[in-house]
Design a protein around this motif. Sequence first.
Motif, short mmCIF file in Angstrom:
data_model
loop_
_atom_site.label_atom_id
_atom_site.label_comp_id
_atom_site.label_asym_id
_atom_site.label_seq_id
_atom_site.Cartn_x
_atom_site.Cartn_y
_atom_site.Cartn_z
N VAL A 145 52.46 33.83 37.29
CA VAL A 145 51.35 33.34 36.24
C VAL A 145 50.78 34.59 35.89
O VAL A 145 50.57 35.46 36.62
N THR B 285 48.50 39.03 38.09
CA THR B 285 49.86 38.15 37.86
C THR B 285 50.29 37.63 39.33
O THR B 285 50.14 38.79 40.27
N ARG C 233 47.65 36.25 33.86
CA ARG C 233 46.08 35.94 33.52
C ARG C 233 45.82 37.11 32.46
O ARG C 233 45.96 38.33 33.00
N TRP D 253 46.01 31.55 30.86
CA TRP D 253 47.09 32.02 31.76
C TRP D 253 48.20 31.32 31.24
O TRP D 253 48.09 30.36 30.90
#
Length: 144
Positions: A125, A88, A127, A46
């Motif tokens: 974030v 996300t 991933r 991530w």
Amino acid sequence: MALTREEREQFLAEPHTGALAVDAGAGRAPLTVPIWYQYEPGGDLWVMTGRSSRKNELIRAAGRFSLMVDRVEPTVRYVSVEGPVVDTVPVTVEHLREMSARYLPAEKVDAFVDASWKNHGDQVVVRMRPEHWVSSDLGSLSDL
């Protein structure tokens, strides 16, 4: 020589600065930028980025990205992974702390987290599930 699965996953788990690449659309080369990342062997990788950043918009449109990390000592070694975005989510203080602790000395983490939380705006974030791997250890530069 290509790395074994264990070697490449362990290397990717080390705190290198990555080069993230994502399709930038017709007539453009891929967007390629340096980035901090997090990875644990066998898991998803991530990264964090601004919610409205060009990088996030391109990742969202492409649905996947690549990340390459390398080093030149004690041997020339690299790992590149590419795969689909699997999640996300909004960045939390815990995400900032985990990422900061990976790259910064312990005494710098709190100040960096505080400054980032206050000044970097809305972040996410992203991933990625590593799907395709390319890796090699080219040996020591002193062997050349």
